[in-house]
Design a protein around this motif. Structure first.
Motif, mmCIF file in Angstrom:
data_model
loop_
_atom_site.group_PDB
_atom_site.id
_atom_site.type_symbol
_atom_site.label_atom_id
_atom_site.label_comp_id
_atom_site.label_asym_id
_atom_site.label_seq_id
_atom_site.Cartn_x
_atom_site.Cartn_y
_atom_site.Cartn_z
ATOM 1 N N GLY A 1 0.816 -1.216 0.000
ATOM 2 C CA GLY A 1 0.000 0.000 0.000
ATOM 3 C C GLY A 1 0.846 1.260 0.000
ATOM 4 N N LEU A 2 1.956 1.231 0.728
ATOM 5 C CA LEU A 2 2.870 2.367 0.733
ATOM 6 C C LEU A 2 3.399 2.612 -0.674
ATOM 7 N N GLY A 3 3.836 1.560 -1.321
ATOM 8 C CA GLY A 3 4.360 1.680 -2.680
ATOM 9 C C GLY A 3 3.347 2.265 -3.647
ATOM 10 N N ALA A 4 2.075 1.961 -3.448
ATOM 11 C CA ALA A 4 1.030 2.479 -4.329
ATOM 12 C C ALA A 4 0.897 4.000 -4.239
ATOM 13 N N LEU A 5 1.383 4.585 -3.145
ATOM 14 C CA LEU A 5 1.317 6.039 -2.979
ATOM 15 C C LEU A 5 2.519 6.761 -3.586
ATOM 16 N N LEU A 6 3.506 6.007 -4.045
ATOM 17 C CA LEU A 6 4.750 6.582 -4.542
ATOM 18 C C LEU A 6 4.838 6.485 -6.057
ATOM 19 N N ALA A 7 5.360 7.541 -6.685
ATOM 20 C CA ALA A 7 5.674 7.467 -8.105
ATOM 21 C C ALA A 7 6.778 6.427 -8.283
ATOM 22 N N GLU A 8 6.781 5.754 -9.413
ATOM 23 C CA GLU A 8 7.792 4.728 -9.655
ATOM 24 C C GLU A 8 9.202 5.299 -9.573
ATOM 25 N N ASP A 9 9.372 6.530 -10.024
ATOM 26 C CA ASP A 9 10.694 7.162 -10.032
ATOM 27 C C ASP A 9 10.876 8.155 -8.883
ATOM 28 N N VAL A 10 10.189 7.939 -7.781
ATOM 29 C CA VAL A 10 10.293 8.822 -6.616
ATOM 30 C C VAL A 10 11.756 8.977 -6.196
ATOM 31 N N VAL A 11 12.096 10.180 -5.756
ATOM 32 C CA VAL A 11 13.433 10.448 -5.216
ATOM 33 C C VAL A 11 13.242 11.070 -3.836
ATOM 34 N N VAL A 12 13.842 10.455 -2.819
ATOM 35 C CA VAL A 12 13.757 10.956 -1.454
ATOM 36 C C VAL A 12 15.179 11.171 -0.950
ATOM 37 N N GLU A 13 15.425 12.375 -0.458
ATOM 38 C CA GLU A 13 16.744 12.717 0.054
ATOM 39 C C GLU A 13 16.720 12.813 1.573
ATOM 40 N N TRP A 14 17.791 12.331 2.191
ATOM 41 C CA TRP A 14 18.008 12.432 3.629
ATOM 42 C C TRP A 14 19.297 13.229 3.835
ATOM 43 N N PRO A 15 19.223 14.564 3.846
ATOM 44 C CA PRO A 15 20.440 15.381 3.940
ATOM 45 C C PRO A 15 21.272 15.131 5.191
ATOM 46 N N VAL A 16 20.657 14.807 6.313
ATOM 47 C CA VAL A 16 21.410 14.639 7.560
ATOM 48 C C VAL A 16 22.401 13.476 7.443
ATOM 49 N N SER A 17 21.987 12.398 6.770
ATOM 50 C CA SER A 17 22.887 11.255 6.580
ATOM 51 C C SER A 17 23.517 11.242 5.185
ATOM 52 N N ALA A 18 23.252 12.298 4.393
ATOM 53 C CA ALA A 18 23.825 12.448 3.047
ATOM 54 C C ALA A 18 23.488 11.264 2.143
ATOM 55 N N GLU A 19 22.181 10.886 2.121
ATOM 56 C CA GLU A 19 21.731 9.772 1.287
ATOM 57 C C GLU A 19 20.601 10.213 0.374
ATOM 58 N N ARG A 20 20.529 9.566 -0.783
ATOM 59 C CA ARG A 20 19.429 9.767 -1.721
ATOM 60 C C ARG A 20 18.881 8.385 -2.072
ATOM 61 N N ILE A 21 17.587 8.239 -1.997
ATOM 62 C CA ILE A 21 16.929 6.974 -2.347
ATOM 63 C C ILE A 21 16.181 7.220 -3.643
ATOM 64 N N VAL A 22 16.515 6.459 -4.679
ATOM 65 C CA VAL A 22 15.910 6.635 -5.989
ATOM 66 C C VAL A 22 15.056 5.414 -6.312
ATOM 67 N N GLY A 23 13.780 5.656 -6.580
ATOM 68 C CA GLY A 23 12.877 4.600 -7.013
ATOM 69 C C GLY A 23 11.986 4.075 -5.899
ATOM 70 N N ARG A 24 10.770 3.742 -6.303
ATOM 71 C CA ARG A 24 9.749 3.227 -5.380
ATOM 72 C C ARG A 24 10.231 2.007 -4.623
ATOM 73 N N GLU A 25 10.762 1.029 -5.329
ATOM 74 C CA GLU A 25 11.166 -0.231 -4.691
ATOM 75 C C GLU A 25 12.250 0.004 -3.648
ATOM 76 N N ASN A 26 13.225 0.823 -3.961
ATOM 77 C CA ASN A 26 14.300 1.102 -2.998
ATOM 78 C C ASN A 26 13.753 1.790 -1.754
ATOM 79 N N PHE A 27 12.858 2.753 -1.931
ATOM 80 C CA PHE A 27 12.315 3.458 -0.776
ATOM 81 C C PHE A 27 11.500 2.509 0.108
ATOM 82 N N VAL A 28 10.679 1.690 -0.513
ATOM 83 C CA VAL A 28 9.878 0.734 0.268
ATOM 84 C C VAL A 28 10.798 -0.243 0.999
ATOM 85 N N ARG A 29 11.828 -0.765 0.335
ATOM 86 C CA ARG A 29 12.723 -1.746 0.963
ATOM 87 C C ARG A 29 13.508 -1.140 2.123
#
Length: 125
Positions: A21-49
């Motif tokens: 259900g979480l994945g269904a709310l995300l664009a397939e090519d979603v990009v989420v950045e975590w500046p505090v830990s200097a990370e970027r998560i690219v893609g729905r599957e990676n973010f869900v995992r």
């Protein structure tokens, strides 16, 4: 669904460990950045995992969700049995009914100690 409702649902599904259900709310090519830990998560599957594999013991308490058009800001408290309380402020971009991007600032209350020179001007939380 309104952008603010999509973000509220995002946190509800996160709390429920509803990864599909979480994945269904995300664009397939979603990009989420975590500046505090200097990370970027690219893609729905990676973010869900990343979230599904995070060590258990946490819960989600949504403190507020504020929207201005397709931009939504959420403030969330995430207590964890082993690592303590975390806070996250997330800035989300919602497009076509899905979260297309985000920037999240994760920290722990008190993790950035107040310098002594400010003591005369501030109150401790």
């Amino acid at each position: 669904m309104e952008p603010s409702m999509i973000v509220q649902e995002f946190w509800d599904r996160m709390q429920a460990r509803d990864w599909r259900g979480l994945g269904a709310l995300l664009a397939e090519d979603v990009v989420v950045e975590w500046p505090v830990s200097a990370e970027r998560i690219v893609g729905r599957e990676n973010f869900v995992r990343v979230n599904a594999e995070y060590p258990e013991g946490w819960s989600i308490h949504v403190m507020r969700v504020v929207a201005d058009g397709d931009t939504v800001v959420s403030e969330v408290e995430v207590p964890h049995r082993a690592t303590g309380v975390h806070r996250v402020v997330s800035l989300w971009t919602v497009r076509d009914g899905r979260i297309a991007g985000g920037r999240e600032y994760w920290t722990q209350p008190g993790a950035d100690p107040s310098p002594q020179w400010r003591a005369a001007y501030v109150q401790r939380l």
